[in-house]
Write a protein that holds these residues in place. Structure first.
Motif, PDB file in Angstrom:
ATOM      1  N   ILE A 168       0.533  -1.138  -0.032  1.00  0.00           N
ATOM      2  CA  ILE A 168       0.028   0.025   0.104  1.00  0.00           C
ATOM      3  C   ILE A 168       0.856   1.353   0.063  1.00  0.00           C
ATOM      4  CG2 ILE A 168      -1.743   1.234   1.289  1.00  0.00           C
ATOM      5  CD1 ILE A 168      -2.873  -1.430  -0.007  1.00  0.00           C
ATOM      6  N   ILE A 169       0.699   2.070  -1.170  1.00  0.00           N
ATOM      7  CA  ILE A 169       1.349   3.610  -1.137  1.00  0.00           C
ATOM      8  C   ILE A 169       0.741   4.495  -0.460  1.00  0.00           C
ATOM      9  CG2 ILE A 169       2.342   5.217  -2.634  1.00  0.00           C
ATOM     10  CD1 ILE A 169       3.844   2.467  -2.729  1.00  0.00           C
ATOM     11  N   ASP A 170      -0.862   4.411  -0.510  1.00  0.00           N
ATOM     12  CA  ASP A 170      -1.644   5.495  -0.291  1.00  0.00           C
ATOM     13  C   ASP A 170      -3.050   5.028   0.483  1.00  0.00           C
ATOM     14  OD1 ASP A 170      -2.251   8.730  -0.238  1.00  0.00           O
ATOM     15  OD2 ASP A 170      -4.046   7.799  -0.899  1.00  0.00           O
ATOM     16  N   TYR A 171      -3.081   5.799   1.552  1.00  0.00           N
ATOM     17  CA  TYR A 171      -4.457   5.282   2.292  1.00  0.00           C
ATOM     18  C   TYR A 171      -5.202   6.294   2.277  1.00  0.00           C
ATOM     19  CZ  TYR A 171      -1.736   1.613   4.615  1.00  0.00           C
ATOM     20  OH  TYR A 171      -1.081   0.537   4.910  1.00  0.00           O
ATOM     21  N   ALA A 172      -6.561   6.145   1.845  1.00  0.00           N
ATOM     22  CA  ALA A 172      -7.632   6.985   1.521  1.00  0.00           C
ATOM     23  C   ALA A 172      -8.783   6.742   2.292  1.00  0.00           C
ATOM     24  CB  ALA A 172      -7.981   7.132  -0.092  1.00  0.00           C
ATOM     25  N   THR A 173      -9.712   7.536   2.839  1.00  0.00           N
ATOM     26  CA  THR A 173     -10.911   7.100   3.435  1.00  0.00           C
ATOM     27  C   THR A 173     -12.092   7.831   2.902  1.00  0.00           C
ATOM     28  OG1 THR A 173     -10.482   8.921   5.056  1.00  0.00           O
ATOM     29  CG2 THR A 173     -10.027   6.762   5.731  1.00  0.00           C
ATOM     30  N   THR A 174     -13.336   7.125   2.735  1.00  0.00           N
ATOM     31  CA  THR A 174     -14.252   7.808   2.335  1.00  0.00           C
ATOM     32  C   THR A 174     -14.961   9.060   3.441  1.00  0.00           C
ATOM     33  OG1 THR A 174     -15.748   6.384   3.601  1.00  0.00           O
ATOM     34  CG2 THR A 174     -15.559   5.590   1.428  1.00  0.00           C
ATOM     35  N   ASP A 180      -5.140  16.673   1.363  1.00  0.00           N
ATOM     36  CA  ASP A 180      -4.873  16.033   2.451  1.00  0.00           C
ATOM     37  C   ASP A 180      -5.904  15.438   3.081  1.00  0.00           C
ATOM     38  OD1 ASP A 180      -5.877  18.557   3.349  1.00  0.00           O
ATOM     39  OD2 ASP A 180      -4.286  19.083   4.282  1.00  0.00           O
ATOM     40  N   ARG A 181      -5.937  15.266   4.387  1.00  0.00           N
ATOM     41  CA  ARG A 181      -7.021  14.599   4.976  1.00  0.00           C
ATOM     42  C   ARG A 181      -7.461  13.138   4.478  1.00  0.00           C
ATOM     43  NH1 ARG A 181     -10.777  19.720   7.224  1.00  0.00           N
ATOM     44  NH2 ARG A 181      -9.076  21.201   7.438  1.00  0.00           N
ATOM     45  N   ARG A 182      -6.547  12.433   4.081  1.00  0.00           N
ATOM     46  CA  ARG A 182      -6.866  11.357   3.360  1.00  0.00           C
ATOM     47  C   ARG A 182      -7.877  11.370   2.260  1.00  0.00           C
ATOM     48  NH1 ARG A 182      -7.288   9.729   9.139  1.00  0.00           N
ATOM     49  NH2 ARG A 182      -9.738   9.184   8.683  1.00  0.00           N
ATOM     50  N   PHE A 183      -8.122  12.477   1.425  1.00  0.00           N
ATOM     51  CA  PHE A 183      -9.097  12.629   0.565  1.00  0.00           C
ATOM     52  C   PHE A 183      -8.371  12.109  -0.809  1.00  0.00           C
ATOM     53  CE2 PHE A 183     -11.364  16.401  -1.799  1.00  0.00           C
ATOM     54  CZ  PHE A 183     -12.459  15.405  -1.977  1.00  0.00           C
ATOM     55  N   MET A 184      -9.212  11.120  -1.379  1.00  0.00           N
ATOM     56  CA  MET A 184      -8.591  10.646  -2.665  1.00  0.00           C
ATOM     57  C   MET A 184      -8.916  11.460  -3.631  1.00  0.00           C
ATOM     58  SD  MET A 184      -9.919   7.467  -4.913  1.00  0.00           S
ATOM     59  CE  MET A 184      -9.404   5.882  -3.775  1.00  0.00           C
ATOM     60  N   ALA A 185      -9.682  12.250  -3.955  1.00  0.00           N
ATOM     61  CA  ALA A 185     -10.010  12.959  -5.051  1.00  0.00           C
ATOM     62  C   ALA A 185      -9.071  14.010  -5.305  1.00  0.00           C
ATOM     63  CB  ALA A 185     -11.448  13.739  -4.992  1.00  0.00           C
ATOM     64  N   GLY A 186      -8.568  14.892  -4.200  1.00  0.00           N
ATOM     65  CA  GLY A 186      -7.525  15.801  -4.393  1.00  0.00           C
ATOM     66  C   GLY A 186      -6.361  15.277  -4.973  1.00  0.00           C
ATOM     67  N   LEU A 187      -5.673  14.303  -4.447  1.00  0.00           N
ATOM     68  CA  LEU A 187      -4.722  13.422  -4.725  1.00  0.00           C
ATOM     69  C   LEU A 187      -4.769  13.015  -6.400  1.00  0.00           C
ATOM     70  CD1 LEU A 187      -1.822  12.423  -4.393  1.00  0.00           C
ATOM     71  CD2 LEU A 187      -2.856  10.159  -3.724  1.00  0.00           C
TER      72      LEU A 187
END
Length: 429
Positions: free
Chosen positions: A81-87, A133-140
């Motif tokens: 796992i490279i990135d952790y995202a949350t809903t 940031d804040r584990r937000f998938m969309a911004g990344l």
């Protein structure tokens, strides 16, 4: 840069999807503890699922199962796992998604072809007005997609009109990625501070989180309000962490284009049966090409209509219409079925309203009750009557409405722990 598969015939697209689907089903049956268990319990042989229609043999996956068995959906060791995202946790506890290096490449590809839909090209500069940031998938995802396109990015983040205008004047972006209602705040700030926003060089904005179109693809009130002030092109994009894929409008604004190489889509009724063509239903997705945590027949909770006729842009893929509402947010009020976006559209018609909050609760009779709290510029009984009459005309019912102050609503709507404004609260039992 339209991918070849998106200009293929409907039959070719289906054959391609079925080939990719077979790979995905084989992958999860070997690597996902959750799906291994499900297939064994239901006696499902994935090799017998040959077509999209055959997918119905597999039970749907819901948010409740994702929350209860989150780790069991992961198909790779955590070292991959490279990135952790949350809903965002809008409808319950957030769910964690682990993305591998390959998943991040897939995410970049998805956004690159999606932004291409909206006319962004190499040579453009894009100002990113959402959190990364804040584990937000969309911004990344936005950043990775623009990087893949070799497009310049200004990572300003959400809010702060002064900082946004400072960046626009300094770096001369051509496109913005933002929540559309924030564009009105940008205009308001520019007008108050003598900024010539109409000659700022902004050509368009890719908009998230709020509806730009009605169901017939005419402009929403919000869209019209922006267009009256600022002549820039607005493009709607729709996605979720679970989908890891975006549906973005092209220049013809007739729904978000489906990327068949990335996702299988269905629309179903309350019994999980397919709805008839042209009917709204709950969007169900199956990821293709996801390595870390692919989902099979995941119910998104979003009620949408699919449009299948080819688009003038040359893509033959189906298109997802504007979201009618969230399944869990459906309200039965005085015999009428309502969703919060419809009420928000009514409220957007009034310049006098600064902020609003919609609260749903259960009354003594066990039925749904609606309370709308409004912060307005000028309070009056006449204005209250106007709003109620407008609700009656548009939605056939009038909810309970009360005035409050901007100071009272601001911390609720713009909760610092949330990635987006919160205007809907469901207190039903």
């Amino acid at each position: 840069m339209i991918p070849k598969i998106e200009t293929a015939s409907a039959q070719e697209i289906q054959a391609f999807q079925e080939s990719e689907l077979a790979k995905t089903l084989k992958y999860v049956s070997q690597h996902s503890a959750y799906y291994k268990r499900l297939f064994a319990d239901k006696n499902i042989d994935v090799s017998s699922i040959k077509t999209i229609d055959d997918l119905r043999q597999i039970p749907v996956t819901t948010k409740a199962e994702l929350q209860a068995f989150n780790d069991d959906f992961l198909c790779v060791p955590t070292t991959e796992i490279i990135d952790y995202a949350t809903t965002s946790g809008t409808l319950g506890d957030p769910v964690t998604f682990g993305l591998t290096d390959k998943d991040l490449d897939r995410l970049a590809y998805n956004e690159a072809i999606s932004f291409d839909c909206a006319g962004i090209k190499h040579g453009d500069i894009v100002q990113l007005m959402t959190t990364i940031d804040r584990r937000f998938m969309a911004g990344l995802a936005y950043f990775l997609g623009l990087r893949k396109m070799k497009v310049g990015v200004i990572r300003v983040g959400a809010g702060i009109p002064e900082l946004q205008w400072d960046s626009i004047r300094k770096y001369k972006p051509t496109y913005l990625i933002t929540v559309p209602s924030f564009l009105l705040k940008l205009i308001e700030y520019a007008e108050a501070h003598g900024i010539d926003y109409k000659n700022s060089g902004i050509k368009g904005a890719v908009c998230i989180g709020e509806a730009l179109r009605e169901q017939d693809f005419s402009d929403s009130t919000l869209s019209r309000k922006i267009a009256e002030k600022w002549d820039i092109k607005l493009y709607s994009t729709y996605a979720s962490t679970e989908m890891a894929t975006a549906f973005t409008e092209c220049e013809f604004h007739v729904g978000g284009h489906h990327h068949p190489e990335l996702i299988v889509v269905e629309t179903v009724d309350d019994e999980n049966n397919p709805v008839a063509d042209g009917e709204p239903g709950e969007l169900v997705i199956t990821n293709l090409g996801v390595e870390g945590m692919p989902l099979i027949r995941f119910k998104t909770g979003d009620i949408v209509q699919l449009h299948r006729e080819p688009c003038r842009c040359g893509r033959n893929t189906l298109r997802v219409g504007p979201v009618l509402g969230r399944k869990q947010q459906m309200i039965k009020y005085k015999g009428t079925t309502l969703y919060p976006p419809a009420m928000t559209n009514v409220l957007n018609d009034f310049e006098n309203i600064d902020l609003h909050v919609i609260e749903i609760s259960t009354n003594d009779l066990g039925t749904d009750e609606i309370l709308i709290k409004l912060a307005v510029k000028h309070e009056s009984e006449q204005f209250l009557r106007e709003i109620k009459d407008h609700f009656r005309a548009k939605l056939r019912v009038t909810p309970r409405i009360e005035f409050t102050t901007k100071e009272a609503l601001s911390p609720i709507v713009f909760n610092p722990m949330s990635r987006k404004p919160i205007t809907f609260f469901d207190f039903r039992k």
